[in-house]
Scaffold this motif. Structure first.
Motif, PDB file in Angstrom:
ATOM      1  N   VAL A  12       0.944  -1.089  -0.188  1.00 29.35           N
ATOM      2  CA  VAL A  12      -0.036   0.043   0.060  1.00 29.35           C
ATOM      3  C   VAL A  12       0.972   1.429  -0.021  1.00 29.35           C
ATOM      4  O   VAL A  12       0.522   2.355  -0.516  1.00 29.35           O
ATOM      5  CB  VAL A  12      -0.953  -0.047   1.126  1.00 29.35           C
ATOM      6  CG1 VAL A  12      -2.001  -1.244   1.077  1.00 29.35           C
ATOM      7  CG2 VAL A  12      -0.389   0.261   2.519  1.00 29.35           C
ATOM      8  N   GLY A  13       1.943   1.300   0.666  1.00 24.47           N
ATOM      9  CA  GLY A  13       2.890   2.277   0.556  1.00 24.47           C
ATOM     10  C   GLY A  13       3.563   2.451  -0.774  1.00 24.47           C
ATOM     11  O   GLY A  13       3.745   3.737  -1.254  1.00 24.47           O
ATOM     12  N   ASN A  14       3.860   1.420  -1.458  1.00 20.92           N
ATOM     13  CA  ASN A  14       4.526   1.646  -2.779  1.00 20.92           C
ATOM     14  C   ASN A  14       3.643   2.147  -3.578  1.00 20.92           C
ATOM     15  O   ASN A  14       4.117   2.942  -4.476  1.00 20.92           O
ATOM     16  CB  ASN A  14       4.995   0.068  -3.201  1.00 20.92           C
ATOM     17  CG  ASN A  14       5.786   0.239  -4.425  1.00 20.92           C
ATOM     18  OD1 ASN A  14       5.323  -0.361  -5.192  1.00 20.92           O
ATOM     19  ND2 ASN A  14       7.010   0.770  -4.574  1.00 20.92           N
ATOM     20  N   TYR A  15       2.344   1.798  -3.607  1.00 24.83           N
ATOM     21  CA  TYR A  15       1.369   2.108  -4.603  1.00 24.83           C
ATOM     22  C   TYR A  15       1.130   3.763  -4.167  1.00 24.83           C
ATOM     23  O   TYR A  15       0.778   4.302  -5.266  1.00 24.83           O
ATOM     24  CB  TYR A  15      -0.100   1.504  -4.220  1.00 24.83           C
ATOM     25  CG  TYR A  15      -1.284   1.696  -5.234  1.00 24.83           C
ATOM     26  CD1 TYR A  15      -1.533   0.869  -6.184  1.00 24.83           C
ATOM     27  CD2 TYR A  15      -2.162   2.687  -4.739  1.00 24.83           C
ATOM     28  CE1 TYR A  15      -2.487   1.008  -6.942  1.00 24.83           C
ATOM     29  CE2 TYR A  15      -3.320   2.906  -5.465  1.00 24.83           C
ATOM     30  CZ  TYR A  15      -3.411   2.275  -6.771  1.00 24.83           C
ATOM     31  OH  TYR A  15      -4.680   2.377  -7.485  1.00 24.83           O
ATOM     32  N   GLU A  16       0.978   4.125  -2.932  1.00 30.13           N
ATOM     33  CA  GLU A  16       0.850   5.419  -2.761  1.00 30.13           C
ATOM     34  C   GLU A  16       2.036   6.198  -3.276  1.00 30.13           C
ATOM     35  O   GLU A  16       1.864   7.468  -3.786  1.00 30.13           O
ATOM     36  CB  GLU A  16       0.710   5.605  -1.218  1.00 30.13           C
ATOM     37  CG  GLU A  16       0.400   7.162  -0.761  1.00 30.13           C
ATOM     38  CD  GLU A  16       0.056   6.972   0.950  1.00 30.13           C
ATOM     39  OE1 GLU A  16       0.054   8.018   1.247  1.00 30.13           O
ATOM     40  OE2 GLU A  16      -0.494   5.856   1.441  1.00 30.13           O
ATOM     41  N   GLU A  17       3.253   5.702  -3.145  1.00 31.57           N
ATOM     42  CA  GLU A  17       4.454   6.526  -3.701  1.00 31.57           C
ATOM     43  C   GLU A  17       4.309   6.418  -5.256  1.00 31.57           C
ATOM     44  O   GLU A  17       4.510   7.580  -5.705  1.00 31.57           O
ATOM     45  CB  GLU A  17       5.709   5.802  -3.315  1.00 31.57           C
ATOM     46  CG  GLU A  17       6.969   6.520  -3.762  1.00 31.57           C
ATOM     47  CD  GLU A  17       8.240   5.681  -3.751  1.00 31.57           C
ATOM     48  OE1 GLU A  17       9.050   6.198  -4.246  1.00 31.57           O
ATOM     49  OE2 GLU A  17       8.189   4.609  -3.075  1.00 31.57           O
ATOM     50  N   LEU A  18       3.860   5.526  -5.994  1.00 31.02           N
ATOM     51  CA  LEU A  18       3.861   5.390  -7.412  1.00 31.02           C
ATOM     52  C   LEU A  18       2.962   6.589  -7.822  1.00 31.02           C
ATOM     53  O   LEU A  18       3.303   7.393  -8.727  1.00 31.02           O
ATOM     54  CB  LEU A  18       3.555   4.174  -7.774  1.00 31.02           C
ATOM     55  CG  LEU A  18       3.316   3.996  -9.235  1.00 31.02           C
ATOM     56  CD1 LEU A  18       4.618   4.286 -10.047  1.00 31.02           C
ATOM     57  CD2 LEU A  18       2.702   2.432  -9.665  1.00 31.02           C
ATOM     58  N   GLU A  36       3.688   9.768  -9.811  1.00 31.11           N
ATOM     59  CA  GLU A  36       2.741  10.311 -11.160  1.00 31.11           C
ATOM     60  C   GLU A  36       2.076  11.667 -11.042  1.00 31.11           C
ATOM     61  O   GLU A  36       2.116  12.468 -11.943  1.00 31.11           O
ATOM     62  CB  GLU A  36       1.674   9.267 -11.198  1.00 31.11           C
ATOM     63  CG  GLU A  36       2.142   7.780 -11.698  1.00 31.11           C
ATOM     64  CD  GLU A  36       2.965   7.982 -13.104  1.00 31.11           C
ATOM     65  OE1 GLU A  36       2.316   8.689 -13.853  1.00 31.11           O
ATOM     66  OE2 GLU A  36       3.789   6.977 -13.338  1.00 31.11           O
ATOM     67  N   ALA A  37       1.681  11.844  -9.796  1.00 31.04           N
ATOM     68  CA  ALA A  37       1.062  13.101  -9.747  1.00 31.04           C
ATOM     69  C   ALA A  37       1.706  14.282  -9.347  1.00 31.04           C
ATOM     70  O   ALA A  37       1.672  15.507  -9.856  1.00 31.04           O
ATOM     71  CB  ALA A  37      -0.270  12.984  -8.520  1.00 31.04           C
ATOM     72  N   ALA A  38       3.002  13.990  -8.408  1.00 34.75           N
ATOM     73  CA  ALA A  38       3.741  15.438  -7.827  1.00 34.75           C
ATOM     74  C   ALA A  38       5.272  15.349  -8.758  1.00 34.75           C
ATOM     75  O   ALA A  38       5.930  16.259  -8.770  1.00 34.75           O
ATOM     76  CB  ALA A  38       3.940  15.072  -6.572  1.00 34.75           C
ATOM     77  N   GLY A  39       5.390  14.246  -9.597  1.00 32.36           N
ATOM     78  CA  GLY A  39       6.690  14.282 -10.301  1.00 32.36           C
ATOM     79  C   GLY A  39       7.871  14.249  -9.458  1.00 32.36           C
ATOM     80  O   GLY A  39       9.027  14.347  -9.804  1.00 32.36           O
ATOM     81  N   LEU A  40       7.944  13.389  -8.132  1.00 37.00           N
ATOM     82  CA  LEU A  40       8.975  13.440  -7.352  1.00 37.00           C
ATOM     83  C   LEU A  40       9.930  12.141  -7.876  1.00 37.00           C
ATOM     84  O   LEU A  40       9.341  11.262  -8.410  1.00 37.00           O
ATOM     85  CB  LEU A  40       8.611  13.285  -6.041  1.00 37.00           C
ATOM     86  CG  LEU A  40       7.647  14.572  -5.451  1.00 37.00           C
ATOM     87  CD1 LEU A  40       7.383  14.170  -4.102  1.00 37.00           C
ATOM     88  CD2 LEU A  40       8.413  15.835  -5.567  1.00 37.00           C
TER      89      LEU A  40
END
Length: 443
Positions: free
Chosen positions: A48-54, A59-63
Motif C-alpha cells: 500500500v505504501g509503494n502504490y501510494e508512492e507511485l 505520477e501526480a507530483a513528479g518526485l
C-alpha cells in the motif's frame, strides 16, 4: 488546509490506522503465508505504501522514487501470491518505516496541491481518493487473511446496532421475502462521482423487464436447508464447472462450517468456534454455491444491472442514488460497514438503509454474487492505468456488489463493482436471489 484537504488528510490518517492495527502482530505472523491464495500480511503493508508512492509522489507530483529497487517486488502483477513469501520482502519494521516515509511526503504534496486544477489525477483530490480506497481494500484483504489464519484479529469498533425493528418476514428455505422492481430504464454506472473507478464509468442507460429480488440476503438458516436437503449431492443444481469444482474439492458446506455429532452447524470465526447464527446472511460461499442454491430454490442470481437498479434507482425522481437510502454518506443507522462488527448483522437490522424498491442490506453485510461476468461498460476508458480493471475483463471473473461488514464506507457505493473467480470463498461473500416477473406481476 482547505476543508477538502482536511477531509482527505483525515481519511489518509484513518486508513493508515486501520492498516497498522491489522498488522499489529508478531513478526512471525506477518511474514508467514497463511494460505497460498493470500499474500503474507507484511507484503500487503509495504504494497500500500509503494502504490501510494507511485501514484501520489511520482505520477501526480513528479518526485523522484524513494525505493525504486522494490517496485517489482510489490507489483501485484509481477509475482503470483504463492511466490511472494520467497521474495526478499521488507521486514515488518522496514515496511512500517517505508510507508511512514511515503506518507510524510504525501501529506506535504497534499498541502501544496492545487485541488481546483483541471488535472485528471489531482483535480478534486482524485489521486488521494484512489490511494485511500486502495488501502481500505487491502485492509479487507488483511481481514480475510486473518480469518484464514485462525488468528483472533482485531475486534470490531463495538458500535451498537440500531434498535431491533418489529419482526418481519425474512428469507426461508426454498423461498424468500421479495420485492418487485418494475420494468423500465435506469442509468447504471456513473460519470460524475470523482472517486469512482474506471470500471464504474461511464453512466449509461439500461432497460430491464420487471423482476423480483430478495428483500434480504440469503441467511445461514435458509442456506442450511439447502445443505441439509442434499444440495451438495445433487448435480441438477450445479453448472458443469461448479459440479466439477465441488467434487474435486469435496466441498460440503460454506467455508469454515462444520457439523457437530448432533447434526448442528458450527462456524469458525477468527479462530473461535460458535454455532452458525440462522438469521445472519450466509458468507464465505463461492459463486458456484450461490448459483446452485438459487437453482435449488427455483430462482436465479440477479444480473449486476438488476442488482444496481434494485439498490439505487429511485422511480419517483427517475434518478440513481449513490446509496440505497439517498446520496448521504453511510451512517450507523444505514449499514453494517467498516468492521463495526466482525460478522454480518442479522437480516432486518437496518430498515433505514432500505432502497426505494424496499430491498434491504444491499450495502454492507456480505459482498453479493451476481450472474454477470466482469465486462466493460459501453464507452469504457482505462484510468489511471489498464491494470486496475481492463486486464480482468472477460469470462474468468464474476461480479460482486454491495460491500461487506469489513468494507470501509469510502470504498463502496451503489455503482461499485468488485470481481473474483467463481470458486473463491475466502472473501466475505454471500448473495440474494431474483426471479423474472410474470406478465401479470409487472406492476
Amino acid at each position: 488546509m482547505s476543508g477538502l484537504k482536511e477531509r482527505i488528510a483525515a481519511g489518509l490518517e484513518a486508513v493508515r490506522a486501520r492498516s497498522l492495527a491489522y498488522t499489529d502482530l508478531d513478526d512471525e505472523l506477518l511474514v508467514r503465508q497463511h494460505s497460498p491464495i493470500m499474500s503474507p500480511l507484511v507484503w500487503d503493508l509495504a504494497h500500500v505504501g509503494n502504490y501510494e508512492e507511485l501514484w501520489v509522489l511520482r505520477e501526480a507530483a513528479g518526485l523522484a522514487p524513494l525505493r525504486p529497487e522494490i517496485d517489482e517486488m510489490y507489483d501485484a502483477f509481477a509475482h503470483p501470491r504463492g511466490e511472494r513469501p520467497e521474495l526478499p520482502l521488507l521486514s515488518p519494521d522496514e515496511a512500517r518505516a517505508y510507508i511512514a516515509r511515503v506518507r510524510g511526503r504525501v501529506l506535504d504534496v497534499l498541502d501544496a496541491a492545487d485541488l481546483s486544477a483541471p488535472d485528471p489525477l489531482c483535480g478534486g483530490g482524485v489521486v488521494f481518493g484512489l490511494v485511500t480506497q486502495h488501502e481500505h481494500q487491502h485492509g479487507e484483504t488483511m481481514l480475510a487473511t486473518l480469518q484464514l489464519s485462525g488468528h483472533p484479529g482485531p475486534p470490531g469498533d463495538g458500535g451498537p446496532l440500531p434498535p431491533a425493528p418489529p419482526r418481519r418476514a425474512v428469507p426461508r428455505a426454498g423461498g424468500a421475502a421479495e420485492v418487485l422492481v418494475p420494468a423500465g430504464p435506469f442509468v447504471a454506472g456513473t460519470s460524475a462521482r470523482p472517486f469512482a473507478y474506471d470500471n464504474e464509468r461511464p453512466a449509461h442507460r439500461v432497460d430491464l423487464p420487471a423482476y423480483w429480488i430478495d428483500r434480504f440476503p440469503v441467511t445461514n438458516g435458509a442456506y442450511a436447508a439447502f445443505t441439509d436437503g442434499g444440495g451438495y449431492d445433487d448435480p441438477r443444481w450445479w453448472t458443469a464447472r461448479g459440479w466439477a469444482w465441488r467434487t474435486r474439492r469435496e466441498v460440503r458446506a460454506p467455508l469454515f462450517w462444520t457439523r457437530d455429532a448432533g447434526g448442528a452447524w458450527w462456524r469458525t470465526r477468527f479462530g473461535r468456534a460458535e454455532p452458525v447464527p440462522p438469521d445472519e446472511p450466509v458468507q464465505h460461499v463461492s459463486w458456484y454455491e450461490a448459483d446452485a442454491y438459487a437453482r435449488w430454490a427455483g430462482r436465479r442470481l440477479p444480473s449486476e444491472a438488476e442488482w444496481e437498479k434494485a439498490c439505487g434507482f429511485d422511480p419517483a425522481s427517475g434518478r440513481a442514488r449513490a446509496f440505497p437510502w439517498g446520496d448521504a454518506e453511510p451512517g450507523p443507522e444505514h449499514a453494517n460497514l467498516g468492521h463495526r462488527l466482525s460478522h454480518p448483522a442479522p437480516v432486518g437490522a437496518f430498515p433505514a438503509g432500505a432502497s426505494p424498491c424496499g430491498a434491504e442490506q444491499m450495502i454492507g453485510e456480505v459482498w453479493e454474487w451476481t450472474s454477470s461476468w466482469f465486462l466493460p461498460y459501453p464507452g469504457f476508458r482505462a484510468f489511471p492505468y489498464r491494470e486496475y480493471s481492463e486486464v480482468f475483463f472477460g469470462r474468468a471473473y464474476r461480479v460482486l456488489r454491495g460491500g461487506s461488514w469489513a468494507t470501509h464506507p469510502s470504498a463502496v457505493r451503489a455503482t461499485f463493482r468488485n470481481w473474483d473467480h467463481p470458486y473463491r470463498r475466502q472473501i466475505f461473500a454471500g448473495f440474494r436471489c431474483a426471479r423474472s416477473a410474470g406478465p401479470d406481476e409487472e406492476g
